[in-house]
Design an enzyme around this catalytic site. Structure first.
Site, short mmCIF file in Angstrom:
data_model
loop_
_atom_site.label_atom_id
_atom_site.label_comp_id
_atom_site.label_asym_id
_atom_site.label_seq_id
_atom_site.Cartn_x
_atom_site.Cartn_y
_atom_site.Cartn_z
N HIS A 1 0.82 -1.23 0.00
CA HIS A 1 0.00 0.00 0.00
C HIS A 1 0.84 1.26 0.00
CE1 HIS A 1 -4.04 -1.81 0.63
NE2 HIS A 1 -3.28 -2.83 0.94
N ASP B 1 3.55 9.41 -0.78
CA ASP B 1 2.38 8.62 -0.37
C ASP B 1 2.15 7.54 -1.40
OD1 ASP B 1 0.15 8.04 1.19
OD2 ASP B 1 -0.51 10.13 1.26
P1 ADQ Z 1 -2.92 6.05 4.83
O1 ADQ Z 1 -1.51 6.51 4.96
O2 ADQ Z 1 -3.66 5.87 6.10
O3 ADQ Z 1 -3.02 4.70 3.98
P2 ADQ Z 1 -4.90 7.44 2.97
O4 ADQ Z 1 -4.85 6.76 1.66
O5 ADQ Z 1 -5.05 8.91 2.85
O6 ADQ Z 1 -3.61 7.20 3.88
O7 ADQ Z 1 -6.14 6.85 3.75
C1 ADQ Z 1 -6.58 7.37 4.94
C2 ADQ Z 1 -8.03 6.99 5.14
O8 ADQ Z 1 -8.36 7.31 6.49
C3 ADQ Z 1 -8.99 7.75 4.23
O9 ADQ Z 1 -10.01 6.90 3.81
C4 ADQ Z 1 -9.52 8.86 5.15
O10 ADQ Z 1 -10.84 9.27 4.88
C5 ADQ Z 1 -9.45 8.21 6.52
N1 ADQ Z 1 -9.21 9.26 7.53
C6 ADQ Z 1 -8.21 10.12 7.58
N2 ADQ Z 1 -8.37 10.98 8.62
C7 ADQ Z 1 -9.51 10.62 9.23
C8 ADQ Z 1 -10.25 11.10 10.35
N3 ADQ Z 1 -9.87 12.16 11.06
N4 ADQ Z 1 -11.37 10.47 10.68
C9 ADQ Z 1 -11.79 9.41 9.97
N5 ADQ Z 1 -11.17 8.93 8.89
C10 ADQ Z 1 -10.04 9.52 8.54
C11 ADQ Z 1 -2.10 3.80 3.32
C12 ADQ Z 1 -1.08 4.45 2.38
C13 ADQ Z 1 -1.78 5.29 1.34
C14 ADQ Z 1 -2.80 4.44 0.57
C15 ADQ Z 1 -3.70 3.68 1.53
C16 ADQ Z 1 -4.60 2.68 0.80
O11 ADQ Z 1 -0.17 5.25 3.13
O12 ADQ Z 1 -0.84 5.85 0.42
O13 ADQ Z 1 -3.60 5.28 -0.25
O14 ADQ Z 1 -2.94 2.96 2.49
O15 ADQ Z 1 -3.84 1.81 0.02
#
Ligand code: ADQ
Length: 464
Positions: free
Chosen positions: A155, A362
């Site tokens: 990921h 990311d």
């Molecule tokens: P993350 O680094 O966690 O994931 P991201 O892809 O942005 O990053 O996903 C975060 C998720 O958490 C989103 O669905 C978002 O809505 C949710 N989220 C964030 N802040 C929140 C809050 N305050 N309350 C509730 N929900 C919240 C890792 C990798 C990424 C990759 C994903 C999926 O680092 O690059 O996109 O996995 O593969």
């Protein structure tokens, strides 16, 4: 079809009927059909974990979990996974802390997973492991005699050979990835970096997406992850009735909302983003009193020093920006460390005039896709997106910025705040088409189909 067994560090056992699922569970929802098994860590620490997993059945899916000892958890999760691999693969070599004993814990936790899986795996199962915590698992299962299809998806980003070399056990990990039949990455750039590592560091033969090492072939390809765009859009529309969204909308008093949503992680570029807001207000005083920046960032991984330091830095920067620019009736930066329900987030994105997604690096970044899916097509907001997020490879109509450059982010904010509606609509319609095309459903289908093909032709003509 053979049974699918998903393996990940944490297992999202549904807590209650109707409870909303998060993260990986949403991405893999289409695969959670009756008969599927999801295996991983229970989230519990115990002094003598059992080899046989605890089983919970929910909606026809079997959730199988094991406990870890606190020592194993510290070395495996805090030490090697998040203290060495995470910074390395996010290009933060200075933050990488490699300790041989953490790596030994990492191997021994993967060994416990493999041994525990052996008690529930059937010979014709298909296994799909997720993320950087589980890299040695495929090799260990093979050593135990499992012959079924083995897939892995990373990921987070991958790194080129020059950077991977810094990790003393990089060769072992790259060889371990080669033990899977199929390895998926978020972008072609990450897949290529992995194939380059296999070629240059292990002497593997690479032809197209195929890697041949020690007489066996595997495929490394790009399979960008997506969201369930339609259900997210519906959540955003429904969220007009959400009390918190209504309160935030009311509090804006006609001002524009810029929004950032990230786990509190040093890869997300938060200090540079706060600095960018200060630059915007300095260079373009016309936006003072006209914009509110809302940053939602729940704390994460606080066992790791760097994350505690980041929190202190963000507290300090918030004070500095607000101290410098606030008026009696206006505060430019609102910063909350609370998690928010999915519908509330969707509603907040929808009232956002700008979505600010500026990670330093990311894998994909799903917030960028969620922001686009949540917009009102008649009056859409503008996405500002880091060129170093995997999402930037697809979402090219966003305002693409270098996240290390607060001035560039400030200029993009100014452009977004002054962009005429027809331009906003043009960009949004191109972006929304992509977000609805590369969904979570498409991601799962592509991976499972590629896994069944790769196993059927385990010595492909191209690489034989
Ligand atoms: P993350 O680094 O966690 O994931 P991201 O892809 O942005 O990053 O996903 C975060 C998720 O958490 C989103 O669905 C978002 O809505 C949710 N989220 C964030 N802040 C929140 C809050 N305050 N309350 C509730 N929900 C919240 C890792 C990798 C990424 C990759 C994903 C999926 O680092 O690059 O996109 O996995 O593969």
């Amino acid at each position: 079809m053979a049974r699918l067994v998903i393996v990940s560090n944490r297992v999202p056992i549904p807590k209650a009927r109707g409870a909303s699922a998060g993260g990986l569970a949403v991405a893999l929802r289409d695969l959670l059909t009756p008969g599927t098994m999801w295996f991983g860590w229970s989230g519990r620490l115990s002094s003598e974990p059992a080899v046989e997993p605890a089983i919970v059945e929910a909606r026809g899916v079997t959730y199988a979990t094991i406990d870890l000892t606190s020592e194993a958890y510290r070395g495996f999760y805090v030490g090697f996974s998040n203290g060495a691999l995470w910074p390395l693969l996010h290009f933060r070599l200075g933050l990488m802390h490699f300790r041989r004993e953490d790596y030994d814990c990492y191997l021994s936790v993967n060994r416990s997973f493999a041994e525990s899986l052996a008690t529930v795996l059937q010979p014709d199962d298909t296994l799909w492991a997720h993320d950087y915590h589980m890299i040695p698992l495929g090799r260990m299962l093979r050593e135990q005699g499992f012959h079924g299809p083995l897939g892995f998806f990373l990921h987070i980003p991958f790194a080129p050979p020059s950077m991977m070399e810094a990790l003393p056990v990089a060769r072992e990990l790259i060889a371990d990835l080669c033990a899977f039949d199929l390895v998926g990455f978020q972008t072609e750039e990450h897949a290529r970096d992995f194939r380059d590592c296999a070629q240059r560091m292990l002497g593997a033969t690479v032809q197209g997406e195929w890697v041949r090492l020690n007489g066996r072939s595997m495929r490394a390809f790009a399979d960008p992850i997506g969201i369930d765009a339609e259900s997210f859009r519906q959540d955003a529309v429904r969220a007009v009735n959400d009390k918190l969204v209504q309160r935030v909308a009311g509090s804006l008093a006609g001002r524009a909302l810029a929004i950032g949503v990230d786990r509190m992680d040093y890869s997300k570029g938060l200090p540079q983003r706060f600095e960018a807001l200060a630059r915007l207000l300095e260079k373009h005083p016309e936006h003072r009193r006209r914009v509110h920046f809302l940053q939602i960032c729940p704390r994460s991984r606080e066992e790791v020093d760097e994350y505690r330091k980041l929190r202190a830095e963000l507290d300090r920067l918030t004070g500095r920006v607000n101290g410098r620019f606030s008026e009696f009736d206006w505060t430019p930066l609102r910063y909350s460390t609370r998690a928010a329900p999915r519908t509330t987030l969707a509603g907040l994105y929808r009232i956002g005039r700008i979505g600010v997604v500026t990670p330093l690096r990311d894998g994909m970044n799903l917030v960028a896709k969620e922001f686009i899916a949540a917009q009102d097509e008649g009056d859409p907001g503008v996405l500002i997106l880091s060129k170093f997020a995997g999402a930037a490879h697809e979402l090219t109509e966003a305002l693409i910025v270098n996240p290390f450059d607060p001035d560039a982010i400030a200029d993009a904010m100014h452009l977004a705040l002054t962009m005429p509606a027809p331009d906003r609509k043009d960009r949004h319609s191109a972006l929304v088409e992509k977000v609805f095309r590369t969904t979570a459903h498409a991601y799962c289908q592509r991976f499972i189909e590629a896994l069944s093909q790769v196993k059927a032709s385990s010595v492909p003509r191209a690489a034989a």
